[in-house]
Design a protein around this motif. Structure first.
Motif, PDB file in Angstrom:
ATOM      1  N   HIS A 315       0.813  -1.219   0.000  1.00  0.00           N
ATOM      2  CA  HIS A 315       0.000   0.000   0.000  1.00  0.00           C
ATOM      3  C   HIS A 315       0.845   1.267   0.000  1.00  0.00           C
ATOM      4  CE1 HIS A 315      -3.999  -1.817   0.461  1.00  0.00           C
ATOM      5  NE2 HIS A 315      -3.365  -2.767   1.131  1.00  0.00           N
ATOM      6  N   ARG A 316       2.142   1.124  -0.178  1.00  0.00           N
ATOM      7  CA  ARG A 316       3.060   2.264  -0.257  1.00  0.00           C
ATOM      8  C   ARG A 316       2.973   3.135   0.988  1.00  0.00           C
ATOM      9  NH1 ARG A 316       5.913  -0.140  -2.763  1.00  0.00           N
ATOM     10  NH2 ARG A 316       7.161   1.721  -3.109  1.00  0.00           N
ATOM     11  N   GLU A 317       2.897   2.507   2.163  1.00  0.00           N
ATOM     12  CA  GLU A 317       2.808   3.240   3.415  1.00  0.00           C
ATOM     13  C   GLU A 317       4.086   3.054   4.218  1.00  0.00           C
ATOM     14  OE1 GLU A 317      -0.684   2.156   5.592  1.00  0.00           O
ATOM     15  OE2 GLU A 317      -1.996   2.358   3.846  1.00  0.00           O
ATOM     16  N   GLY A 318       4.605   4.161   4.748  1.00  0.00           N
ATOM     17  CA  GLY A 318       5.810   4.078   5.558  1.00  0.00           C
ATOM     18  C   GLY A 318       5.811   5.056   6.708  1.00  0.00           C
ATOM     19  N   SER A 319       5.515   6.331   6.424  1.00  0.00           N
ATOM     20  CA  SER A 319       5.606   7.342   7.470  1.00  0.00           C
ATOM     21  C   SER A 319       4.597   7.099   8.586  1.00  0.00           C
ATOM     22  CB  SER A 319       5.401   8.743   6.874  1.00  0.00           C
ATOM     23  OG  SER A 319       4.100   8.880   6.322  1.00  0.00           O
ATOM     24  N   ASN A 320       3.423   6.558   8.252  1.00  0.00           N
ATOM     25  CA  ASN A 320       2.444   6.282   9.306  1.00  0.00           C
ATOM     26  C   ASN A 320       2.884   5.133  10.201  1.00  0.00           C
ATOM     27  OD1 ASN A 320       2.067   4.646   7.010  1.00  0.00           O
ATOM     28  ND2 ASN A 320      -0.061   4.209   7.519  1.00  0.00           N
ATOM     29  N   LEU A 321       3.527   4.121   9.627  1.00  0.00           N
ATOM     30  CA  LEU A 321       4.075   3.033  10.432  1.00  0.00           C
ATOM     31  C   LEU A 321       5.234   3.538  11.282  1.00  0.00           C
ATOM     32  CD1 LEU A 321       2.598   1.568   7.942  1.00  0.00           C
ATOM     33  CD2 LEU A 321       4.107  -0.350   8.451  1.00  0.00           C
ATOM     34  N   ALA A 322       6.032   4.433  10.710  1.00  0.00           N
ATOM     35  CA  ALA A 322       7.172   4.987  11.451  1.00  0.00           C
ATOM     36  C   ALA A 322       6.687   5.786  12.661  1.00  0.00           C
ATOM     37  CB  ALA A 322       8.010   5.875  10.525  1.00  0.00           C
ATOM     38  N   MET A 323       5.746   6.708  12.438  1.00  0.00           N
ATOM     39  CA  MET A 323       5.268   7.528  13.546  1.00  0.00           C
ATOM     40  C   MET A 323       4.543   6.693  14.591  1.00  0.00           C
ATOM     41  SD  MET A 323       4.089  11.122  11.781  1.00  0.00           S
ATOM     42  CE  MET A 323       3.160  10.402  10.425  1.00  0.00           C
ATOM     43  N   THR A 324       3.810   5.685  14.142  1.00  0.00           N
ATOM     44  CA  THR A 324       3.079   4.840  15.095  1.00  0.00           C
ATOM     45  C   THR A 324       4.030   4.029  15.955  1.00  0.00           C
ATOM     46  OG1 THR A 324       1.158   4.710  13.628  1.00  0.00           O
ATOM     47  CG2 THR A 324       1.368   3.011  15.316  1.00  0.00           C
ATOM     48  N   THR A 325       5.048   3.417  15.350  1.00  0.00           N
ATOM     49  CA  THR A 325       5.996   2.641  16.160  1.00  0.00           C
ATOM     50  C   THR A 325       6.799   3.553  17.082  1.00  0.00           C
ATOM     51  OG1 THR A 325       7.599   2.673  14.315  1.00  0.00           O
ATOM     52  CG2 THR A 325       6.179   0.729  14.528  1.00  0.00           C
ATOM     53  N   GLY A 326       7.128   4.773  16.615  1.00  0.00           N
ATOM     54  CA  GLY A 326       7.810   5.727  17.486  1.00  0.00           C
ATOM     55  C   GLY A 326       6.963   6.097  18.683  1.00  0.00           C
ATOM     56  N   ARG A 327       5.678   6.332  18.431  1.00  0.00           N
ATOM     57  CA  ARG A 327       4.760   6.675  19.527  1.00  0.00           C
ATOM     58  C   ARG A 327       4.613   5.517  20.508  1.00  0.00           C
ATOM     59  NH1 ARG A 327      -0.499   5.439  20.173  1.00  0.00           N
ATOM     60  NH2 ARG A 327      -0.774   4.818  17.968  1.00  0.00           N
ATOM     61  N   LEU A 328       4.407   4.317  19.996  1.00  0.00           N
ATOM     62  CA  LEU A 328       4.232   3.156  20.867  1.00  0.00           C
ATOM     63  C   LEU A 328       5.478   2.880  21.696  1.00  0.00           C
ATOM     64  CD1 LEU A 328       2.305   0.769  18.444  1.00  0.00           C
ATOM     65  CD2 LEU A 328       1.366   2.124  20.317  1.00  0.00           C
ATOM     66  N   ALA A 329       6.647   3.078  21.091  1.00  0.00           N
ATOM     67  CA  ALA A 329       7.894   2.900  21.837  1.00  0.00           C
ATOM     68  C   ALA A 329       7.991   3.911  22.974  1.00  0.00           C
ATOM     69  CB  ALA A 329       9.089   3.034  20.898  1.00  0.00           C
ATOM     70  N   ALA A 330       7.654   5.164  22.681  1.00  0.00           N
ATOM     71  CA  ALA A 330       7.732   6.209  23.695  1.00  0.00           C
ATOM     72  C   ALA A 330       6.753   5.948  24.832  1.00  0.00           C
ATOM     73  CB  ALA A 330       7.452   7.569  23.059  1.00  0.00           C
ATOM     74  N   GLU A 331       5.551   5.531  24.493  1.00  0.00           N
ATOM     75  CA  GLU A 331       4.569   5.245  25.535  1.00  0.00           C
ATOM     76  C   GLU A 331       5.036   4.107  26.432  1.00  0.00           C
ATOM     77  OE1 GLU A 331       0.585   6.644  23.006  1.00  0.00           O
ATOM     78  OE2 GLU A 331       1.076   4.506  23.225  1.00  0.00           O
ATOM     79  N   THR A 332       5.642   3.088  25.833  1.00  0.00           N
ATOM     80  CA  THR A 332       6.152   1.962  26.619  1.00  0.00           C
ATOM     81  C   THR A 332       7.268   2.409  27.546  1.00  0.00           C
ATOM     82  OG1 THR A 332       5.607   0.394  24.842  1.00  0.00           O
ATOM     83  CG2 THR A 332       7.228  -0.320  26.487  1.00  0.00           C
ATOM     84  N   VAL A 333       8.234   3.145  27.002  1.00  0.00           N
ATOM     85  CA  VAL A 333       9.376   3.608  27.793  1.00  0.00           C
ATOM     86  C   VAL A 333       8.923   4.538  28.916  1.00  0.00           C
ATOM     87  CG1 VAL A 333      11.440   5.061  27.702  1.00  0.00           C
ATOM     88  CG2 VAL A 333      11.080   3.294  25.971  1.00  0.00           C
ATOM     89  N   ALA A 334       8.036   5.473  28.597  1.00  0.00           N
ATOM     90  CA  ALA A 334       7.566   6.416  29.617  1.00  0.00           C
ATOM     91  C   ALA A 334       6.857   5.691  30.754  1.00  0.00           C
ATOM     92  CB  ALA A 334       6.647   7.452  28.982  1.00  0.00           C
ATOM     93  N   ASP A 335       6.018   4.722  30.416  1.00  0.00           N
ATOM     94  CA  ASP A 335       5.312   3.967  31.456  1.00  0.00           C
ATOM     95  C   ASP A 335       6.297   3.242  32.372  1.00  0.00           C
ATOM     96  OD1 ASP A 335       2.889   4.805  30.464  1.00  0.00           O
ATOM     97  OD2 ASP A 335       2.454   2.930  29.389  1.00  0.00           O
ATOM     98  N   ILE A 336       7.343   2.676  31.780  1.00  0.00           N
ATOM     99  CA  ILE A 336       8.328   1.930  32.569  1.00  0.00           C
ATOM    100  C   ILE A 336       9.102   2.865  33.486  1.00  0.00           C
ATOM    101  CG2 ILE A 336      10.483   0.611  32.432  1.00  0.00           C
ATOM    102  CD1 ILE A 336       9.389  -0.598  29.805  1.00  0.00           C
ATOM    103  N   ILE A 337       9.652   3.939  32.934  1.00  0.00           N
ATOM    104  CA  ILE A 337      10.514   4.831  33.710  1.00  0.00           C
ATOM    105  C   ILE A 337       9.717   5.577  34.780  1.00  0.00           C
ATOM    106  CG2 ILE A 337      11.955   6.903  33.569  1.00  0.00           C
ATOM    107  CD1 ILE A 337      12.997   5.902  30.903  1.00  0.00           C
ATOM    108  N   LEU A 338       8.547   6.068  34.437  1.00  0.00           N
ATOM    109  CA  LEU A 338       7.754   6.834  35.400  1.00  0.00           C
ATOM    110  C   LEU A 338       7.207   5.965  36.529  1.00  0.00           C
ATOM    111  CD1 LEU A 338       5.850   9.252  32.988  1.00  0.00           C
ATOM    112  CD2 LEU A 338       7.803   9.771  34.465  1.00  0.00           C
TER     113      LEU A 338
END
Length: 435
Positions: A315-338
């Motif tokens: 489907h020629r999609e990349g930036s949406n997968l990139a931003m989504t994985t970046g967001r999910l990674a940040a949410e995971t890390v923030a939950d752990i550290i906080l």
């Protein structure tokens, strides 16, 4: 640079890195983002489609300030032979909505804006700095990075690798394999500049409406690949890409040669007539699909975006997968550290679970066999476009031949080209690959 300790270090300032750094800073974490380019966007090349849904989950009001070119109201998908094209054309005034779903963008401008948002959220961002390796403690746990500016290194609770498809740090640190030619595509792109009113008239647009054309067929000379044309406000992005392994196998074809041929095609040439070329770029795109995804987490580190091969090539999609994985990674890390936890492999596995539950991994798994099918059946990207265009010409010519005879001619040519067994086999394999 003094040796400071950060909650998180993000390597790279593309869509995934900016998404991760922004979300972490928004949660109040002490974040360092390191970009090797002169500025965010200087090392990034993309066909320039922005998917609003992914960015809205990060910056809900992005439309107020983001440098957007045109919102897309029309999608064309073309199967091309040497003389013409047959395809699907979809356009709707419903896309002229208050919050459009897709936009064309210029990456250099957009990434600069996104990087500015990251800094305004509170993250520390440094440019023209290359991460040379990961720092490890005696147990092998990643505890920071070494850069070409600081021999002592910079420490952090976790390192997020958003370094793009080349994955130089991950490869140097033994976290991922060398890139395989069958898992990456080489794409080339040019920017053709025209006055806005000319683009509007040529593509039947008004205001900031935009058109996307995606094409496959004889333009790739039998290789697995696609071409594209996107309208920006005062320019047109045009490009083409094929799997690196195919360039090796074919031998004679070159990326710029394919692009020249695409631009000269009778269906494309009139759309670019009179334009001025001001930019040319080449870029590797991870298109190995689900089977090429590397290990995503370890003690003190995780991978997002193109570095994780998160691209939906079908489907020629990349930036949406990139931003989504970046967001999910940040949410995971923030939950752990906080919560006072450690960024162990076990705890960071929550990021992998989140990706699996999102559209990202579901789409990656859905099309996991499509490239294998196309690789084994290159006639799909060459023969079938020829047959479709020939069938269309046979059907639409009014030449005194009755329609039943025309139907017989179309079927006979298809059977002669592939045989009934080949046609049925291709259909069955395609359905299996598409499941």
């Amino acid at each position: 640079m003094t040796r400071n300790h950060f909650d998180a270090i993000v390597v790279g300032a593309g869509p995934s890195g900016n998404a991760a750094a922004y979300m972490l800073a928004q949660r109040g974490l002490n974040v360092l983002q390191i970009e090797r380019g002169e500025y965010a966007g200087s090392k990034n090349v993309q066909g320039a489609i922005l998917y609003a849904d992914a960015l809205e989950k990060i910056i809900p009001d992005f439309r107020d300030e983001a440098p957007l070119e045109r919102h897309i109201v029309e999608q064309r998908v073309w199967m091309m032979d040497d003389a013409g094209h047959t395809g699907m054309h979809h356009r709707s005034d419903d896309y002229n909505e208050d919050k459009p779903n897709r936009y064309t963008i210029l990456r250099a401008q957009f990434d600069k804006w996104f990087s500015r948002c990251v800094k305004e959220a509170g993250a520390t961002v440094i440019y023209e700095t290359t991460v040379t390796s990961l720092m490890r403690d005696a147990s092998g746990w990643v505890v920071g990075v070494h850069t070409d500016r600081n021999g002592e290194g910079i420490t952090a609770d976790v390192v997020i690798l958003a370094e793009g498809v080349n994955g130089l740090v991950g490869r140097a640190s033994g976290l991922r394999e060398e890139l395989k030619p069958e898992n990456v595509a080489l794409a080339v792109k040019e920017m053709h500049f025209l006055p806005q009113e000319v683009i509007d008239a040529r593509f039947n647009l008004k205001g900031d409406e935009g058109v996307v054309i995606e094409a496959m067929g004889t333009i790739t000379e039998g290789m697995v690949g696609t071409a594209f044309l996107y309208t920006n406000r005062e320019s047109i992005s045009v490009g083409i890409g094929c799997m690196v392994s195919d360039f090796t196998d074919v031998g004679q074809a070159t990326p710029h040669g394919l692009l020249d041929r695409f631009k000269a095609h009778p269906s494309i040439r009139p759309l670019l007539e009179g334009s001025e070329i001001k930019e040319y770029a080449a870029h590797l795109i991870p298109e190995g699909g689900y089977k090429a995804i590397p290990e995503l987490v370890g003690n003190g580190w995780l991978v997002v975006g193109d570095a994780g091969h998160f691209v939906n090539a079908v489907h020629r999609e990349g930036s949406n997968l990139a931003m989504t994985t970046g967001r999910l990674a940040a949410e995971t890390v923030a939950d752990i550290i906080l919560s006072g936890g450690s960024c162990s492999r076990h705890n960071l596995a929550a990021y992998v679970d989140a990706v699996k539950e999102s559209f990202v991994m579901k789409d990656m798994k859905k099309y996991k066999d499509i490239h294998g099918f196309l690789k084994k059946g290159r006639h799909v990207v060459d023969l079938y476009p020829r047959l479709m265009n020939r069938a269309a010409q046979t059907w639409f010519r009014v030449d005194g031949v009755d329609k039943r005879s025309k139907e017989s001619t179309i079927m006979r040519e298809a059977w002669r080209a592939r045989g009934i067994g080949g046609l049925m086999g291709d259909a069955f394999k395609l359905m299996r690959a598409w499941r």
